[in-house]
Design an enzyme around this catalytic site. Structure first.
Site, PDB file in Angstrom:
ATOM      1  N   ASP A 121       0.834  -1.212   0.000  1.00  0.00           N
ATOM      2  CA  ASP A 121       0.000   0.000   0.000  1.00  0.00           C
ATOM      3  C   ASP A 121       0.870   1.265   0.000  1.00  0.00           C
ATOM      4  O   ASP A 121       2.087   1.203   0.255  1.00  0.00           O
ATOM      5  CB  ASP A 121      -0.884  -0.042   1.261  1.00  0.00           C
ATOM      6  CG  ASP A 121      -2.240   0.622   1.062  1.00  0.00           C
ATOM      7  OD1 ASP A 121      -2.346   1.468   0.164  1.00  0.00           O
ATOM      8  OD2 ASP A 121      -3.167   0.292   1.821  1.00  0.00           O
ATOM      9  N   ASP A 179     -10.692   1.614  -3.521  1.00  0.00           N
ATOM     10  CA  ASP A 179     -11.242   1.184  -2.236  1.00  0.00           C
ATOM     11  C   ASP A 179     -12.754   1.053  -2.300  1.00  0.00           C
ATOM     12  O   ASP A 179     -13.372   0.616  -1.338  1.00  0.00           O
ATOM     13  CB  ASP A 179     -10.874   2.196  -1.141  1.00  0.00           C
ATOM     14  CG  ASP A 179      -9.534   1.861  -0.516  1.00  0.00           C
ATOM     15  OD1 ASP A 179      -9.000   0.779  -0.807  1.00  0.00           O
ATOM     16  OD2 ASP A 179      -9.019   2.682   0.261  1.00  0.00           O
TER      17      ASP A 179
HETATM   18  C1  DGJ Z   1      -5.932   1.585   1.872  1.00  0.00           C
HETATM   19  C2  DGJ Z   1      -6.258   0.406   1.010  1.00  0.00           C
HETATM   20  O1  DGJ Z   1      -6.694   0.831  -0.231  1.00  0.00           O
HETATM   21  C3  DGJ Z   1      -7.285  -0.468   1.726  1.00  0.00           C
HETATM   22  O2  DGJ Z   1      -7.681  -1.506   0.892  1.00  0.00           O
HETATM   23  C4  DGJ Z   1      -6.678  -0.959   2.993  1.00  0.00           C
HETATM   24  O3  DGJ Z   1      -5.611  -1.825   2.714  1.00  0.00           O
HETATM   25  C5  DGJ Z   1      -6.230   0.207   3.835  1.00  0.00           C
HETATM   26  N1  DGJ Z   1      -5.385   1.115   3.115  1.00  0.00           N
HETATM   27  C6  DGJ Z   1      -5.503  -0.272   5.065  1.00  0.00           C
HETATM   28  O4  DGJ Z   1      -4.997   0.752   5.794  1.00  0.00           O
END
Ligand code: DGJ
Length: 724
Positions: free
Chosen positions: A460, A527
């Site tokens: 991430d 997300d």
């Molecule tokens: C942002 C990501 O896009 C989510 O899927 C998740 O992994 C969160 N971060 C976790 O902090």
């Protein structure tokens, strides 16, 4: 400057997959692209030179300089009044270099006249003895018909400050529209269309990651183009740090597309003998947006490291538990996941350091003893026992000020001034160009991989870079070095654990580009897993990436990010055409829902080979609010289509959707695919039969099939098979 062709300029004609690139290198100038577009067919030297003459533009307009066309790296000395390709100076001097080509090599062999080649790579070296600079341009025609080019500046004089190195390709005057993208969190890849008038359309990114708002792929098209029609030229800068995409038209009518890395002030100072290489700039041509996308897909799929095995159905724990890492609950989640056919279980954020929420722990990549007293072993073992691979979330470039790492090494945090940059999500960026910092992060990651059998990292990157400087050196810009360090870190981690896959995630789809795809194996598109939003997100992320690289999960009935509610069939059908997975607390699902989801997983597994190797066709959409999407096997033997109603159909009876990509001369059987009952509001059209409806490809591609009546936010799937 005259655009008259010299007696015998060097000319290269690249041809592949229906595309031609005609590159001319006249004496005294950098090479010019004379044609980038549809295949010109085989040409001998005199025909190629005639094609160059036909393509030549002489800009003799009253009151204007006769500028002629811009070269790959447009130079001010030629009279080009637009953006220069190379910007830099040596203390205010040597800012207008005039390069002369000294050598042209095609696949390593020196060229002196005319050469025609299929997929091939040319290296053109040019020098400016007065400016004491050398420029090496690499131009490659790939088998997919994609062209890519990049430049390298070598300094042979005293220190030279390089501010920009961008590459440009010309597009014909008839390309009067631009299509690119913007976005924000949860709304990545919003399409924008605008006229391509005189001036510059410049999409600059200073976020240190590709960006949720990235221009992504910048297209110039004939007016009114669509998925299937309209000549389309597109560029994409393969760089995950600061970058720039540009479309520029000057007042004499010349139009260019291009881009490159965006360098921060003073970022690249080349000492004597030093060089700087820019990223690849990819250029794709096709009739319609789909054919442009096909070139990117074909290129990605042809890479030796492209994911080959069936894409494992993945469960990611984020929306199921967030930071609440309850041991029993996660074990139960793993059991239920294994039961319904999930093949990879990914433990998201919250397992390490003091990471009980987003405010602490980043940088301390050791398992938290508070929540995992026995380490991750019980969970990893359970995941394996249920027949799944184990994956783990990491965010290695980041640090919370509340972490052991930040307390020990505050000097490793990127900053341009004494004060730290503004925080985003309570975190800062680690400067991986500092060798000790890089080694510490690498060591922590390798130790995890050593201790646990991890097959997958969800990598991430949740904040933009602001003031990306190197603190120990007073904050000098460090973005270029950071991007290279990240690529190297990912490559090193992958190499240490053969078979390890990495997902590129950045607050959703904030780091998707062909640079990061060299070291990662799929992306987290967004997300937002609300299927209504996902329909659009998948459709447009697919302009660059093929389905197997786009993570798409079935989330809970009530979307956590939009609060909309959707049927399982719409959620599953919307995730079906990607790398399928689950982002749902299965312990809260009813047995009936889990059984239905198991049915969707089984169906996806049956068809994933086709979905992950076939050709994608979006539309033509039969009406506003009804989208069609298909994937057709490369040999045309099989296909899957989905028709989706986004809203009520305004045209009365549902219209016909044409099945693009099928062979009009073949005969096919069309069979509905479903799990559970029919979608809400479903009324079968005349052709719909469970046994299958047989029809000639010509009818399916030219008349199409009537879309079933559906309530809004519903989809149906159909499978199409060629008959012997
Ligand atoms: C942002 C990501 O896009 C989510 O899927 C998740 O992994 C969160 N971060 C976790 O902090």
């Amino acid at each position: 400057m005259s655009d008259q062709l010299a007696a015998a300029p060097i000319v290269l004609h690249f041809r592949s997959s229906g595309c031609s690139l005609l590159l001319e290198s006249p004496p005294g100038r950098l090479p010019l692209v004379r044609h980038w577009g549809a295949d010109l067919g085989p040409l001998d030297g005199s025909a190629a030179r005639a094609a160059c003459l036909a393509a030549a533009v002489t800009g003799r307009l009253p009151g204007e300089l006769d500028t002629g066309p811009a070269s790959l790296v447009p130079e001010p000395w030629t009279g080009w009044m637009g953006r220069p390709g190379l910007v830099g100076s040596r203390g205010g001097r040597d800012w207008s270099p005039a390069f002369t080509v000294s050598s042209v090599r095609l696949d390593g062999t020196e060229v002196t006249g005319y050469e025609e080649a299929g997929p091939a790579i040319a290296e053109i070296t040019a020098v400016d003895p007065e400016a004491r600079l050398r420029l090496v341009l690499t131009v490659e025609m790939l088998a997919s018909g994609l062209v890519r080019a990049r430049g390298r500046v070598e300094n042979e004089g005293a220190a030279y400050d390089l501010a920009e190195l961008s590459l440009y390709l010309p597009v014909p005057t008839r390309a009067t529209e631009l299509i690119d993208f913007s976005g924000r969190w949860g709304m990545e890849r919003q399409v924008q269309r605008h006229g391509f008038g005189v001036g510059s359309h410049v999409r600059e990114n200073r976020r240190g990651r590709t960006g949720l708002d990235s221009a992504y792929v910048l297209h110039a098209t004939e007016p009114g183009s669509g998925f299937a029609h309209g000549e389309t030229w597109a560029v994409h800068v393969a760089w995950s740090g600061n970058h720039r995409h540009v479309a520029e038209r000057d007042s004499t009518g010349l139009a260019l597309l291009g881009g490159g890395e965006l360098l921060l002030p003073g970022e690249i100072r080349l000492e004597t003998g030093e060089a700087h290489t820019g990223p690849w700039v990819y250029a794709a041509y096709g009739e319609g947006l789909d054919r442009v996308a096909h070139r990117f897909h074909d290129h990605l799929r042809a890479r030796p490291g492209h994911v080959a095995s069936p894409r494992p159905v993945t469960l990611n724990t984020w929306e199921a538990v967030y930071f609440e890492h309850d041991h029993d609950k996660l074990l139960e989640l793993a059991r239920l996941a294994g039961e319904i056919g999930v093949e990879r279980f990914v433990l998201d954020d919250g397992w390490f350091g003091a990471r009980r929420d987003s405010r602490a722990g980043l940088g301390d990549w050791t398992v938290s003893e508070d929540v995992w007293p026995d380490g991750l072993h019980p969970l990893v073992d359970a995941v394996h026992a249920h027949g799944m691979e184990f994956g783990l979330w990491v965010e290695p470039e980041m640090v919370n000020p509340d972490s052991d790492l930040a307390r020990t090494h505050p000097e490793w945090i990127m900053a341009a001034r004494t004060e730290l940059p503004v925080e985003q999500r309570s975190q800062h960026v680690l400067n991986l160009s500092i060798p000790e910092c890089y080694d510490t992060v690498l060591r922590q990651l390798l130790a995890l991989l050593e201790e646990y059998d991890v097959g997958y990292l969800k990598w991430d990157h949740n904040r933009d870079h602001v003031e990306a400087g190197l603190r120990p050196l007073g904050g000098v810009p460090s973005e270029h070095a950071q991007t290279l360090a990240v690529y190297q870190l990912m490559a090193q981690v992958r190499a240490a654990r053969p078979g390890l896959e990495i997902e590129s995630c950045a607050a959703g789809g904030g780091r998707i580009d062909l640079g990061i795809m060299e070291v990662t194996d799929r992306v987290w598109v967004s997300d937002v897993s609300d299927p209504l939003e996902r329909q659009r997100l998948m459709r447009w992320t697919g302009q660059l990436l093929p389905p197997e690289l786009m993570g798409a999960h079935v989330a809970s009935p009530h979307s956590h990010t939009t609060s909309r509610r959707h049927s399982l069939s719409f959620r599953a059908a919307s995730a079906f055409f990607g790398h399928f997975g689950v982002e749902w607390d299965l312990t809260s699902a009813t047995p009936g829902e889990r059984a239905e989801l198991a049915g969707w997983i089984a169906l996806h597994r049956t068809h994933r080979e086709l979905l992950h190797t076939g050709r994608v066709w979006r539309g033509p959409d039969p009406a506003d609010g009804i989208w069609s999407h298909g994937v057709v096997a490369q040999d045309g033997s099989e296909a899957l289509y989905t028709f989706t109603s986004l809203t009520w159909c305004a045209t009365g009876a549902p219209p016909h959707a044409r099945l693009s990509g099928l062979d009009p001369d073949a005969r096919y059987r069309v069979r509905p695919l479903s799990v559970g009952g029919p979608p809400a509001g479903f009324v079968a059209p005349a052709w719909w039969t469970e046994k299958g409806f047989e029809a000639p490809g010509s009818a399916l591609t030219r008349i199409g099939l009537q879309v079933p009546t559906l309530h809004p936010e519903q989809s149906v799937l159909v499978h199409v098979e060629r008959l012997a």
